[in-house]
Design a protein around this motif. Structure first.
Motif, PDB file in Angstrom:
ATOM      1  N   ALA A 144       0.584   7.808  24.538  1.00 29.58           N
ATOM      2  CA  ALA A 144      -0.210   6.842  25.313  1.00 29.58           C
ATOM      3  C   ALA A 144      -1.646   6.888  24.804  1.00 29.58           C
ATOM      4  O   ALA A 144      -2.596   7.074  25.567  1.00 29.58           O
ATOM      5  CB  ALA A 144      -0.142   7.166  26.798  1.00 29.58           C
TER       6      ALA A 144
ATOM      7  N   ALA B 160       3.578   4.207  25.955  1.00 28.60           N
ATOM      8  CA  ALA B 160       3.114   3.418  27.101  1.00 28.60           C
ATOM      9  C   ALA B 160       1.649   3.059  26.919  1.00 28.60           C
ATOM     10  O   ALA B 160       0.922   3.686  26.152  1.00 28.60           O
ATOM     11  CB  ALA B 160       3.307   4.203  28.405  1.00 28.60           C
TER      12      ALA B 160
ATOM     13  N   LEU C 214       6.467   3.742  34.744  1.00 34.42           N
ATOM     14  CA  LEU C 214       7.857   3.487  34.382  1.00 34.42           C
ATOM     15  C   LEU C 214       8.352   4.485  33.337  1.00 34.42           C
ATOM     16  O   LEU C 214       9.485   4.973  33.418  1.00 34.42           O
ATOM     17  CB  LEU C 214       8.002   2.054  33.859  1.00 34.42           C
ATOM     18  CG  LEU C 214       7.836   0.938  34.900  1.00 34.42           C
ATOM     19  CD1 LEU C 214       7.808  -0.417  34.211  1.00 34.42           C
ATOM     20  CD2 LEU C 214       8.958   0.991  35.921  1.00 34.42           C
ATOM     21  N   ALA C 215       7.506   4.781  32.347  1.00 32.74           N
ATOM     22  CA  ALA C 215       7.912   5.733  31.314  1.00 32.74           C
ATOM     23  C   ALA C 215       8.111   7.121  31.908  1.00 32.74           C
ATOM     24  O   ALA C 215       9.052   7.842  31.534  1.00 32.74           O
ATOM     25  CB  ALA C 215       6.870   5.779  30.207  1.00 32.74           C
TER      26      ALA C 215
ATOM     27  N   TRP D 205      -1.759  -2.865  34.400  1.00 30.60           N
ATOM     28  CA  TRP D 205      -0.610  -2.970  33.500  1.00 30.60           C
ATOM     29  C   TRP D 205      -0.375  -1.644  32.772  1.00 30.60           C
ATOM     30  O   TRP D 205       0.762  -1.175  32.664  1.00 30.60           O
ATOM     31  CB  TRP D 205      -0.839  -4.090  32.486  1.00 30.60           C
ATOM     32  CG  TRP D 205       0.250  -4.190  31.456  1.00 30.60           C
ATOM     33  CD1 TRP D 205       1.451  -4.819  31.595  1.00 30.60           C
ATOM     34  CD2 TRP D 205       0.239  -3.634  30.143  1.00 30.60           C
ATOM     35  NE1 TRP D 205       2.193  -4.682  30.439  1.00 30.60           N
ATOM     36  CE2 TRP D 205       1.477  -3.961  29.537  1.00 30.60           C
ATOM     37  CE3 TRP D 205      -0.696  -2.885  29.411  1.00 30.60           C
ATOM     38  CZ2 TRP D 205       1.800  -3.570  28.234  1.00 30.60           C
ATOM     39  CZ3 TRP D 205      -0.373  -2.486  28.115  1.00 30.60           C
ATOM     40  CH2 TRP D 205       0.859  -2.831  27.543  1.00 30.60           C
ATOM     41  N   ALA D 206      -1.437  -1.031  32.270  1.00 30.10           N
ATOM     42  CA  ALA D 206      -1.288   0.251  31.573  1.00 30.10           C
ATOM     43  C   ALA D 206      -0.742   1.321  32.516  1.00 30.10           C
ATOM     44  O   ALA D 206       0.140   2.109  32.140  1.00 30.10           O
ATOM     45  CB  ALA D 206      -2.631   0.684  30.992  1.00 30.10           C
TER      46      ALA D 206
ATOM     47  N   ALA E 179      -2.492   5.153  31.454  1.00 27.75           N
ATOM     48  CA  ALA E 179      -1.049   5.174  31.216  1.00 27.75           C
ATOM     49  C   ALA E 179      -0.527   6.604  31.173  1.00 27.75           C
ATOM     50  O   ALA E 179       0.461   6.948  31.831  1.00 27.75           O
ATOM     51  CB  ALA E 179      -0.709   4.441  29.920  1.00 27.75           C
TER      52      ALA E 179
ATOM     53  N   THR F 208       3.035   0.752  33.018  1.00 31.50           N
ATOM     54  CA  THR F 208       3.877   1.195  31.898  1.00 31.50           C
ATOM     55  C   THR F 208       4.006   2.709  31.875  1.00 31.50           C
ATOM     56  O   THR F 208       5.073   3.251  31.551  1.00 31.50           O
ATOM     57  CB  THR F 208       3.331   0.699  30.552  1.00 31.50           C
ATOM     58  OG1 THR F 208       2.036   1.281  30.301  1.00 31.50           O
ATOM     59  CG2 THR F 208       3.225  -0.820  30.514  1.00 31.50           C
TER      60      THR F 208
ATOM     61  N   TYR G 266       8.794   8.334  23.698  1.00 24.52           N
ATOM     62  CA  TYR G 266       8.402   7.193  24.513  1.00 24.52           C
ATOM     63  C   TYR G 266       6.968   6.781  24.182  1.00 24.52           C
ATOM     64  O   TYR G 266       6.194   7.566  23.605  1.00 24.52           O
ATOM     65  CB  TYR G 266       8.476   7.543  26.002  1.00 24.52           C
ATOM     66  CG  TYR G 266       9.883   7.745  26.534  1.00 24.52           C
ATOM     67  CD1 TYR G 266      10.448   6.823  27.419  1.00 24.52           C
ATOM     68  CD2 TYR G 266      10.623   8.866  26.184  1.00 24.52           C
ATOM     69  CE1 TYR G 266      11.728   7.011  27.925  1.00 24.52           C
ATOM     70  CE2 TYR G 266      11.912   9.054  26.682  1.00 24.52           C
ATOM     71  CZ  TYR G 266      12.458   8.126  27.559  1.00 24.52           C
ATOM     72  OH  TYR G 266      13.720   8.308  28.046  1.00 24.52           O
TER      73      TYR G 266
ATOM     74  N   ASP H 197      12.018  -1.688  28.139  1.00 27.62           N
ATOM     75  CA  ASP H 197      11.238  -1.885  29.365  1.00 27.62           C
ATOM     76  C   ASP H 197      10.735  -0.586  29.973  1.00 27.62           C
ATOM     77  O   ASP H 197       9.796  -0.597  30.782  1.00 27.62           O
ATOM     78  CB  ASP H 197      12.064  -2.653  30.407  1.00 27.62           C
ATOM     79  CG  ASP H 197      12.303  -4.102  30.009  1.00 27.62           C
ATOM     80  OD1 ASP H 197      11.557  -4.609  29.149  1.00 27.62           O
ATOM     81  OD2 ASP H 197      13.228  -4.721  30.561  1.00 27.62           O
ATOM     82  N   ASP H 198      11.360   0.536  29.633  1.00 31.03           N
ATOM     83  CA  ASP H 198      10.940   1.831  30.161  1.00 31.03           C
ATOM     84  C   ASP H 198      10.123   2.645  29.162  1.00 31.03           C
ATOM     85  O   ASP H 198       9.829   3.820  29.420  1.00 31.03           O
ATOM     86  CB  ASP H 198      12.165   2.647  30.593  1.00 31.03           C
ATOM     87  CG  ASP H 198      12.862   2.039  31.808  1.00 31.03           C
ATOM     88  OD1 ASP H 198      12.147   1.549  32.702  1.00 31.03           O
ATOM     89  OD2 ASP H 198      14.103   2.051  31.845  1.00 31.03           O
ATOM     90  N   GLY H 199       9.768   2.048  28.044  1.00 30.00           N
ATOM     91  CA  GLY H 199       8.931   2.728  27.078  1.00 30.00           C
ATOM     92  C   GLY H 199       9.673   3.529  26.028  1.00 30.00           C
ATOM     93  O   GLY H 199       9.039   4.229  25.227  1.00 30.00           O
TER      94      GLY H 199
END
Length: 317
Positions: A115, A276, A295-296, A288-289, A14, A292, A274, A264-266
């Motif tokens: 993260a 993630a 996106l962050a 998935w990680a 992430a 995220t 933020y 949704d963006d962390g």
């Protein structure tokens, strides 16, 4: 004290994904990595398109190598303290946070991404921890194919384990569900029996390995040994969220544990902070990680652009 656009705490999939997106936007980024990824005991990762059945540590090494072409610095270490900066301390650079590492080095940043992942707390059964990542695993999707048609033991520590056993029944005819002495709901018992999954209600005393260090059996508290090639468990996932708590992020109770609140963006509840990856949820999927973090990273860059616009307009006025 060094100043950065973004400090990323955690150099797993992430954190490195976020660093990649920010580096490609010419942001000055520091990644602080403690070097203890959740997947460090696993020889392979699975279900990662293009890298199926490859080392998760190789993935992280490749990610670090990719970052060298951008303005990203990766530093080994841990965060000893984190504080938000007031307007006076922020100065003309608009710095929002100060982090101190265990080495004593101090860094400030306009944005911070946490993260740091999580820790898997295993059931307190002798022999279990020594096999973690080898003979003892978690995810049917990550590790099930590799043990197809083998003797699979599922040791219950919660209701989710019954679903785990049902998923594994697709891969083997020899699945045993160890209840740990707990009573099963009638519908759960009926579903297990209907699918030919053996139910063992005697408590587990130990997980045994052979002379070569391979898992070989599960020993019950009455001394009975039942052969097994692999054990699936559902550890308690504990987020490494100390930095988020220090900086004042809001949490909510979900699934019996405190979990940081993010959009949704962390984005957390703290402006410029933020999060993630597995620190925001105990999913075990590498893709998935990575998503995220991606996106962050883009959200933080967009956030910084908006701030740069405001400051440029203020200077003109």
């Amino acid at each position: 004290m060094q100043a950065w656009d973004v400090i990323i705490v955690g150099g797993g999939s992430a954190g490195l994904s976020a660093a990649l997106m920010l580096g490609r936007s010419r942001r000055r980024v520091l990644v602080v990595d403690a070097g203890r990824p959740r997947s460090r005991t696993a020889a392979h990762m699975h279900g990662v398109l293009g890298r199926d059945h490859t080392s998760p540590l190789d993935l992280l090494a490749a990610g670090r190598a990719e970052l060298t072409r951008y303005d990203v610095v990766v530093e080994s270490g841990e965060v000893a303290g984190a504080v938000p900066l007031d307007a006076e301390s922020a100065g003309a650079d608009g710095l929002s946070f100060e982090l101190e590492l265990e080495s004593g080095a101090r860094h400030a940043a306009r944005r911070v991404l946490v993260a740091t992942g999580l820790v898997d707390e295993l059931p307190d059964i002798p022999g279990l921890a020594g096999q973690w990542g080898r003979g003892v695993v978690l995810c049917p999707y990550c590790d099930g194919w590799e043990v197809r048609d083998e003797r699979i033991a599922v040791i219950a520590s919660g209701a989710a384990n019954a679903h785990q056993a049902q998923l594994l029944r697709e891969l083997s005819d020899d699945v045993t569900f160890f209840t740990g002495g707990a009573a099963l709901p009638p519908a759960t018992r009926e579903g297990l029996e209907a699918r030919g999954i053996a139910i063992e209600e005697r408590p587990v005393a130990e997980v045994l390995e052979d002379g070569d260090g391979r898992l070989r059996a599960v020993r019950l508290d009455d001394g009975t040994e039942l052969g097994a090639d692999v054990v699936f468990v559902a550890p308690r996932a504990v987020a490494n969220d100390g930095v988020l708590r220090e900086l004042g992020a809001r949490f909510m109770r979900q699934g019996g544990a405190q979990q940081v609140i993010v959009d949704d963006d962390g984005r957390t509840s703290v402006r410029g902070l933020y999060a993630a990856g597995n620190v925001i949820g105990p999913r075990s999927s590498v893709p998935w990680a990575m998503a995220t973090g991606n996106l962050a990273g883009t959200a933080m860059n967009a956030d910084l652009v908006e701030e740069d616009i405001r400051r440029a307009v203020e200077r003109r006025g």
